[in-house]
Design a protein around this motif. Structure first.
Motif, short mmCIF file in Angstrom:
data_model
loop_
_atom_site.label_atom_id
_atom_site.label_comp_id
_atom_site.label_asym_id
_atom_site.label_seq_id
_atom_site.Cartn_x
_atom_site.Cartn_y
_atom_site.Cartn_z
N PHE A 1 -88.70 33.00 -48.94
CA PHE A 1 -87.73 32.08 -48.59
C PHE A 1 -86.33 33.16 -48.94
O PHE A 1 -86.27 33.81 -49.92
CB PHE A 1 -87.63 30.78 -49.51
CG PHE A 1 -88.50 29.79 -49.32
CD1 PHE A 1 -88.29 29.12 -48.33
CD2 PHE A 1 -89.60 29.84 -49.95
CE1 PHE A 1 -89.21 28.24 -48.08
CE2 PHE A 1 -90.55 28.64 -49.58
CZ PHE A 1 -90.39 27.78 -48.79
N SER A 2 -85.43 32.74 -48.10
CA SER A 2 -84.06 33.48 -48.27
C SER A 2 -83.13 32.52 -48.00
O SER A 2 -83.16 31.61 -47.12
CB SER A 2 -83.93 34.82 -47.01
OG SER A 2 -85.03 35.45 -47.52
N ASN A 3 -82.15 32.52 -48.83
CA ASN A 3 -80.77 31.47 -48.69
C ASN A 3 -79.89 31.95 -47.76
O ASN A 3 -79.38 33.22 -47.93
CB ASN A 3 -80.32 31.20 -50.03
CG ASN A 3 -79.19 30.18 -50.15
OD1 ASN A 3 -78.50 29.70 -49.10
ND2 ASN A 3 -78.96 29.19 -51.21
N LEU A 4 -79.70 31.37 -46.60
CA LEU A 4 -78.55 31.98 -45.60
C LEU A 4 -77.15 31.53 -45.86
O LEU A 4 -76.23 32.14 -45.36
CB LEU A 4 -79.16 31.68 -44.24
CG LEU A 4 -80.44 31.93 -43.59
CD1 LEU A 4 -80.55 31.73 -42.44
CD2 LEU A 4 -80.70 33.76 -43.83
N GLY A 5 -76.89 30.38 -46.93
CA GLY A 5 -75.70 30.13 -46.94
C GLY A 5 -75.37 28.79 -47.24
O GLY A 5 -76.40 27.79 -46.70
N ASP A 6 -74.12 28.28 -47.84
CA ASP A 6 -74.01 26.69 -47.97
C ASP A 6 -73.45 26.31 -46.51
O ASP A 6 -72.62 26.95 -45.66
CB ASP A 6 -72.99 26.51 -48.87
CG ASP A 6 -73.60 26.84 -50.24
OD1 ASP A 6 -74.94 26.77 -50.46
OD2 ASP A 6 -72.90 27.28 -51.17
N LEU A 7 -73.57 25.02 -46.36
CA LEU A 7 -72.72 24.19 -45.49
C LEU A 7 -71.47 23.74 -45.83
O LEU A 7 -71.31 22.49 -46.29
CB LEU A 7 -73.84 23.03 -44.54
CG LEU A 7 -75.11 23.50 -43.61
CD1 LEU A 7 -76.04 24.51 -44.46
CD2 LEU A 7 -75.44 22.20 -43.13
N SER A 8 -70.73 24.50 -45.67
CA SER A 8 -69.27 23.96 -46.26
C SER A 8 -68.21 23.14 -45.26
O SER A 8 -68.32 21.99 -45.02
CB SER A 8 -68.36 25.09 -46.98
OG SER A 8 -68.20 26.10 -45.68
N THR A 9 -67.62 24.03 -44.21
CA THR A 9 -66.85 23.44 -43.24
C THR A 9 -67.28 23.75 -41.95
O THR A 9 -67.50 25.09 -41.73
CB THR A 9 -65.53 23.72 -43.57
OG1 THR A 9 -64.99 23.05 -44.73
CG2 THR A 9 -64.65 22.80 -42.45
N PRO A 10 -67.51 22.94 -40.92
CA PRO A 10 -67.77 23.52 -39.51
C PRO A 10 -66.84 23.90 -38.80
O PRO A 10 -65.44 23.76 -39.16
CB PRO A 10 -68.36 22.25 -39.15
CG PRO A 10 -67.75 20.93 -39.70
CD PRO A 10 -67.55 21.40 -40.94
N ASP A 11 -66.83 24.81 -37.51
CA ASP A 11 -65.77 25.21 -36.79
C ASP A 11 -65.23 24.12 -36.04
O ASP A 11 -65.60 22.92 -36.14
CB ASP A 11 -66.00 26.56 -36.16
CG ASP A 11 -67.36 26.12 -35.29
OD1 ASP A 11 -67.76 25.11 -35.12
OD2 ASP A 11 -67.92 27.13 -35.09
N ASN A 12 -64.35 24.53 -34.98
CA ASN A 12 -63.65 23.42 -34.21
C ASN A 12 -64.70 23.07 -33.19
O ASN A 12 -64.70 22.13 -32.57
CB ASN A 12 -62.36 24.06 -33.46
CG ASN A 12 -62.79 25.57 -32.84
OD1 ASN A 12 -63.95 25.91 -32.62
ND2 ASN A 12 -61.81 26.09 -32.34
N LYS A 13 -66.18 23.61 -33.07
CA LYS A 13 -67.04 23.18 -32.07
C LYS A 13 -67.96 22.29 -32.94
O LYS A 13 -68.98 21.68 -32.33
CB LYS A 13 -67.90 24.31 -31.82
CG LYS A 13 -67.01 25.24 -30.73
CD LYS A 13 -67.82 26.32 -30.10
CE LYS A 13 -68.24 27.36 -31.23
NZ LYS A 13 -67.04 27.97 -31.88
N GLY A 14 -67.81 21.93 -34.39
CA GLY A 14 -68.79 21.28 -35.14
C GLY A 14 -70.00 21.94 -35.47
O GLY A 14 -70.94 21.21 -35.55
N LEU A 15 -69.79 23.31 -35.40
CA LEU A 15 -71.11 23.83 -35.55
C LEU A 15 -70.70 24.79 -36.99
O LEU A 15 -69.55 25.19 -37.23
CB LEU A 15 -71.19 25.21 -34.58
CG LEU A 15 -71.61 24.37 -33.20
CD1 LEU A 15 -71.74 25.68 -32.03
CD2 LEU A 15 -72.80 23.58 -33.02
N TYR A 16 -72.05 25.10 -37.83
CA TYR A 16 -72.01 26.23 -38.93
C TYR A 16 -72.33 27.54 -38.20
O TYR A 16 -73.35 27.52 -37.86
CB TYR A 16 -72.67 25.43 -39.95
CG TYR A 16 -72.35 24.05 -40.53
CD1 TYR A 16 -71.46 24.09 -41.51
CD2 TYR A 16 -72.92 22.89 -40.00
CE1 TYR A 16 -70.88 22.90 -41.90
CE2 TYR A 16 -72.26 21.76 -40.38
CZ TYR A 16 -71.68 21.56 -41.37
OH TYR A 16 -71.01 20.37 -41.84
#
Length: 308
Positions: A253-268
């Motif tokens: 397993f590898s942690n790729l990052g937190d889901l904080s705030t999406p961009d203007n497309k609604g994507l992380y």
């Protein structure tokens, strides 16, 4: 006779001869058409003409002469009355004396009246002059109209200012909406480019038993070495936890990052890791402590597998 209205001016001044004046009176009595308003205005004007004349005060000597004449007439009448009363006359004579006295008094009054009688011409028809009260009422009406106009202008100004302010607010709101729509359009175009790109792989993420209604998509752009995550129907987690994207490569397993705030497309967005070749690769969305951890733990909400 010509037009009756042509004689208004002369009639108001009393300058018509008796025949013409009587003819005008007959026409008025017969109800013929006549401009009574203009006649009234002329008569009011004529009645004001004496105000333009200079008042002459009679000489004191003239007043004294008139007074002496009146006193002399009074003494003569008294003397005649006493003389008649002292003479041996019958009752009829006394009656005549009384009649003479009465006539003398009347004559005396007439004489005094003649001395002071005003012989100025009198118009036959008198119309009331313009009242000062009406003039004041007219001024009050004009002043009231003026203030009403001022109040109307002020109210119109405030109304227009308020409407202008509301319109400016609406314009600003519309500008923001247009800006948001432009951003959405740009985002949709970028997302469409990602979906149509031949270098993009799509991994469908399905909900686990902890979140069966959840789902998501992971777009892997190998050309840009970037991954885009889109999720929906995710549960609410506590403040001391966060949603994290994990990758499992051959069980590591590898942690790729937190889901904080999406961009203007609604994507992380995430940086693409080295996935290698011909390896079993899975992606997980899990909740856990914000502190660093080496495994996703038991709170896995979404999971998907990359097919080699």
């Amino acid at each position: 006779m010509g037009d009756l209205n042509d004689l208004i001016y002369a009639y108001s001044l009393g300058c018509l001869d008796p025949e013409a004046q009587q003819e005008v009176i007959n026409c008025l009595n017969n109800g013929e058409e006549f401009n009574l308003k203009e006649l009234g205005e002329y008569q009011n004007l004529v009645s004001l003409l004496p105000l333009t004349l200079t008042i002459e005060i009679p000489d004191p000597q003239l007043k004294e002469n008139v007074a002496r004449k009146l006193y002399s007439l009074k003494d003569d009448i008294r003397a005649k009355r006493e003389k008649l009363q002292s003479s041996p006359e019958n009752q009829d004579t006394k009656v005549k004396v009384n009649e003479f006295n009465d006539e003398a008094h009347i004559q005396d009054d007439r004489q005094v009246g003649l001395e002071f009688e005003d012989d100025s011409p009198k118009p036959l028809y008198h119309f009331p002059p313009v009242s000062h009260k009406n003039k004041y009422n007219l001024k009050f009406i004009w002043v009231l109209i003026f203030f009403i106009l001022i109040a109307g202008i002020i109210l119109s100004y405030y109304y227009i200012s308020s409407e202008t302010k509301n319109l400016n607010t609406k314009v600003e709101t519309l500008k923001k909406e247009v800006s948001q729509l432009n951003n959405q359009l740009i985002s949709s175009q970028e997302l469409q480019e990602i979906l149509l790109s031949p270098n993009v792989q799509i991994i469908n993420l399905k909900g686990t038993s902890l979140n069966p209604a959840g789902f998501g998509k992971l777009f892997i752009d190998s050309a840009k070495e970037t991954m885009y995550l889109q999720i929906s129907q995710m549960p609410t987690i506590s403040e001391d936890s966060s949603l994290q994207l994990w990758v499992s490569i051959s069980g590591k397993f590898s942690n790729l990052g937190d889901l904080s705030t999406p961009d203007n497309k609604g994507l992380y967005s995430f940086k693409m890791p080295d996935l290698g070749k011909n390896k079993e690769i899975s992606f997980l969305i899990a909740g856990g402590s914000i502190s660093e951890s080496t495994t996703p733990g038991n709170q896995v909400y979404l999971i998907g597998t990359l097919t080699p």
